[in-house]
Design a protein around this motif. Structure first.
Motif: not given
Ligand code: AMP
Length: 113
Positions: A1-11, A40-46
């Motif tokens: 998924m092309d989500c900037i915060f998912c990418k930040i959470a994954k480093g 503060i973000i959940p690692k799971k995408h919402y």
């Protein structure tokens, strides 16, 4: 998924990390609106807070617990701070991965703009 915060959470995209565990990731906002501005973000995408379901109550409680821990560890608990969640267009949401803003280090105003 092309989500900037998912990418930040994954480093995969750099960030200034404040806290991390299995469920959540916290980092400094790139355009701070206060002397301290942490996301503060959940690692799971919402995409928005509207996607939170009954099973997510523990996760949301955990986010608030860690927000408190960060506030205490950084020493702004006594003076105070603000936690904000923006939702959809009228709420001012621009990044569609659920995030909690933790703002501190100045007097906050009410009502917010
Ligand atoms: P919102 O308007 O509630 O969706 O907030 C999104 C926040 O994400 C804004 O405060 C942005 O400054 C912040 N932001 C966007 N991209 C990044 C990034 N790469 N690293 C840190 N914060 C970011």
């Amino acid at each position: 998924m092309d989500c900037i915060f998912c990418k930040i959470a994954k480093g995969q995209i750099p960030s200034k990390k404040v806290y991390e565990d299995d469920l959540i990731y916290a980092f400094h906002d790139i355009a701070p609106q206060a002397p301290v501005h942490i996301l503060i973000i959940p690692k799971k995408h919402y995409s928005t807070i509207l996607e939170i379901e009954n099973d997510d109550k523990e996760l949301i409680g955990h986010i608030f617990f860690i927000a408190n821990k960060i506030a205490k560890d950084m020493g702004f608990n006594e003076k105070g701070f603000r936690i904000v969640v923006n939702c959809n267009r009228d709420g001012g949401q621009t990044v569609f991965h659920l995030h909690f803003h933790l703002l501190a280090g100045r007097m906050m105003h009410w009502p917010p703009g």
